[in-house]
Design a protein around this motif. Sequence first.
Motif, PDB file in Angstrom:
ATOM      1  N   GLY A  99       0.793  -1.224   0.000  1.00 12.45           N
ATOM      2  CA  GLY A  99       0.000   0.000   0.000  1.00 12.45           C
ATOM      3  C   GLY A  99       0.826   1.275   0.000  1.00 12.45           C
ATOM      4  O   GLY A  99       0.310   2.351  -0.330  1.00 12.45           O
ATOM      5  N   LEU A 100       2.102   1.182   0.341  1.00 12.52           N
ATOM      6  CA  LEU A 100       2.946   2.381   0.356  1.00 12.52           C
ATOM      7  C   LEU A 100       2.908   3.127  -0.971  1.00 12.52           C
ATOM      8  O   LEU A 100       3.010   4.345  -1.013  1.00 12.52           O
ATOM      9  N   ARG A 101       2.769   2.371  -2.047  1.00  8.69           N
ATOM     10  CA  ARG A 101       2.797   3.007  -3.367  1.00  8.69           C
ATOM     11  C   ARG A 101       1.646   3.970  -3.588  1.00  8.69           C
ATOM     12  O   ARG A 101       1.668   4.752  -4.529  1.00  8.69           O
ATOM     13  N   PHE A 102       0.632   3.888  -2.747  1.00 10.41           N
ATOM     14  CA  PHE A 102      -0.503   4.795  -2.899  1.00 10.41           C
ATOM     15  C   PHE A 102      -0.471   5.961  -1.923  1.00 10.41           C
ATOM     16  O   PHE A 102      -1.368   6.801  -1.933  1.00 10.41           O
ATOM     17  N   MET A 103       0.577   6.019  -1.107  1.00 11.63           N
ATOM     18  CA  MET A 103       0.599   7.031  -0.050  1.00 11.63           C
ATOM     19  C   MET A 103       1.030   8.404  -0.547  1.00 11.63           C
ATOM     20  O   MET A 103       0.920   9.388   0.185  1.00 11.63           O
ATOM     21  N   THR A 104       1.519   8.490  -1.765  1.00 13.71           N
ATOM     22  CA  THR A 104       1.905   9.800  -2.276  1.00 13.71           C
ATOM     23  C   THR A 104       0.695  10.571  -2.797  1.00 13.71           C
ATOM     24  O   THR A 104       0.745  11.790  -2.886  1.00 13.71           O
ATOM     25  N   GLU A 105      -0.355   9.862  -3.118  1.00 17.52           N
ATOM     26  CA  GLU A 105      -1.561  10.544  -3.586  1.00 17.52           C
ATOM     27  C   GLU A 105      -2.184  11.353  -2.452  1.00 17.52           C
ATOM     28  O   GLU A 105      -2.391  10.843  -1.349  1.00 17.52           O
ATOM     29  N   ARG A 174       2.122  13.180   4.686  1.00 17.67           N
ATOM     30  CA  ARG A 174       2.668  12.747   3.393  1.00 17.67           C
ATOM     31  C   ARG A 174       4.152  13.006   3.290  1.00 17.67           C
ATOM     32  O   ARG A 174       4.926  12.174   2.793  1.00 17.67           O
TER      33      ARG A 174
ATOM     34  N   TYR B   7      -5.214   7.858   6.383  1.00 11.99           N
ATOM     35  CA  TYR B   7      -3.885   7.951   5.790  1.00 11.99           C
ATOM     36  C   TYR B   7      -2.983   6.896   6.433  1.00 11.99           C
ATOM     37  O   TYR B   7      -2.200   7.170   7.342  1.00 11.99           O
ATOM     38  N   SER B   9      -1.081   2.998   5.126  1.00 13.44           N
ATOM     39  CA  SER B   9      -0.855   2.218   3.911  1.00 13.44           C
ATOM     40  C   SER B   9      -1.660   0.920   3.905  1.00 13.44           C
ATOM     41  O   SER B   9      -2.000   0.398   2.847  1.00 13.44           O
ATOM     42  N   ILE B  10      -1.970   0.401   5.091  1.00 15.14           N
ATOM     43  CA  ILE B  10      -2.803  -0.803   5.141  1.00 15.14           C
ATOM     44  C   ILE B  10      -4.226  -0.452   4.697  1.00 15.14           C
ATOM     45  O   ILE B  10      -4.823  -1.151   3.882  1.00 15.14           O
ATOM     46  N   ARG B  12      -5.124   2.047   2.819  1.00 15.51           N
ATOM     47  CA  ARG B  12      -5.159   2.379   1.382  1.00 15.51           C
ATOM     48  C   ARG B  12      -5.062   1.135   0.531  1.00 15.51           C
ATOM     49  O   ARG B  12      -5.666   1.047  -0.545  1.00 15.51           O
ATOM     50  N   ALA B  13      -4.290   0.162   0.993  1.00 17.19           N
ATOM     51  CA  ALA B  13      -4.238  -1.109   0.266  1.00 17.19           C
ATOM     52  C   ALA B  13      -5.620  -1.747   0.256  1.00 17.19           C
ATOM     53  O   ALA B  13      -6.093  -2.213  -0.788  1.00 17.19           O
ATOM     54  N   ILE B  16      -8.262  -0.628  -2.089  1.00 14.13           N
ATOM     55  CA  ILE B  16      -8.160  -1.130  -3.461  1.00 14.13           C
ATOM     56  C   ILE B  16      -8.453  -2.620  -3.573  1.00 14.13           C
ATOM     57  O   ILE B  16      -9.171  -3.040  -4.475  1.00 14.13           O
TER      58      ILE B  16
END
Lengths: 212, 212
Positions: A99-105, A174, B7, B9-10, B12-13, B16
């Motif tokens: 999920g880290l890859r989505f944290m920049t949004e 962020r 906010y 990462s878990i 946000r993962a 999806i």
Amino acid sequence: MRSYGQYCSIARALDIVGDRWTLLVVRELMLQGPCRFTDLKKGLPGVAANLLSARLKELEAAGLLTREDAPPPVATALYALTEDGRALEPVLRALGLWGLRFMTEERPDDSFRARWLAYAPAWFTTDADPGAPPAVIQVVASGEPAVIEVRDGRIHSRTGRVTDPDLLLEGPPRAVLGLLTGVIDLELAQGLGLSVRGRRELLARLRPVPRD
Amino acid sequence: MRSYGQYCSIARALDIVGDRWTLLVVRELMLQGPCRFTDLKKGLPGVAANLLSARLKELEAAGLLTREDAPPPVATALYALTEDGRALEPVLRALGLWGLRFMTEERPDDSFRARWLAYAPAWFTTDADPGAPPAVIQVVASGEPAVIEVRDGRIHSRTGRVTDPDLLLEGPPRAVLGLLTGVIDLELAQGLGLSVRGRRELLARLRPVPRD
DNA sequence: CCGCATCCAACAAGATACTG
DNA sequence: CAGTATCTTGTTGGATGCGG
């Protein structure tokens, strides 16, 4: 949840933890340790009380957590993960890393807790210079404080404050998270509103784990 | 799915891949490679066509898979994971490993596919005797055949048959899977209906990965 | 306050039928 | 074959209430 009815260990795992909110309840208990209904609710903004109650019952029935009446000082029920529940840590780690890859949004309305940031360096970075002396980084994101300790070649973290840290990072989640996990560099983080004070060379010790 | 709005990462993962069926769609594409709508549907017994259709659209929008019109021999759309989609492998591995603890429970109505069994030894066991010569195990569970190869110190697997295997295991999925993942021993597996022919000492080479 | 239980409107999922 | 349309049912989120 309705069972998938498939003889597959992934499907059976999802039969148990695939419901909405379930893994986040486990996350809170994993990060906070044993806690009360209200503590869980605070750590899960957006969850309805009845739903949290239902999830706790389901998790208890599945043997992932226990509900115990705490001794007098607390005088209320405490929820704690069992061994089967704690065994979900690799699942949360894998999900969190992915999920880290989505944290920049940017999503301005997202809620935020320091705990959600604190686990990231502990789980997703290693100490690039294990021989170096211990160091302490104070982080303040969105007003919430956390402490990152680099020690014994490992990264530890917790919420809260420390006096006299080696490095102080303060700014929006962020910027802080991106910097700590190596997703963005210092310059970019400062562009996002990060303020830095102290031994910034310490940041080089946080080495992101390979993303595979 | 409605976002958790956190906010983390878990979270946000899970925004999806937390929807019902989503991770199982990824599982099928991961185990089968690129495939057609119908192939996916066959690998996901119980899913409604409209829901599968919706999930595929969502996954495509999220960048986890691509939909491409295949060249003439197939002449229909093929769904394939992108790199972001393939990066979910550690998540499926962690979930599948955790879920193994529930595979001993009998649920007679569960559906079964050889693919769901084949990934288990490949993901959850290692070769205890890397120096030994290659060996091939033919497995038949619930009539569905799979091949396990022990070679180069690694365990590979696929569905299908092979001529002249070193070891043949045939029986109900529970017996075969339990034996292959080291959850039950040979005697117990035979009690569950497993029949064994060939070099049974090969089984000792399948060493379960530590469960943490 | 804590730990829910109840109620309800909105939405998601499942089954089935149907179309290009 | 590869979906879409429709209908019914189940689940969720949010508000409110309530005993301890």
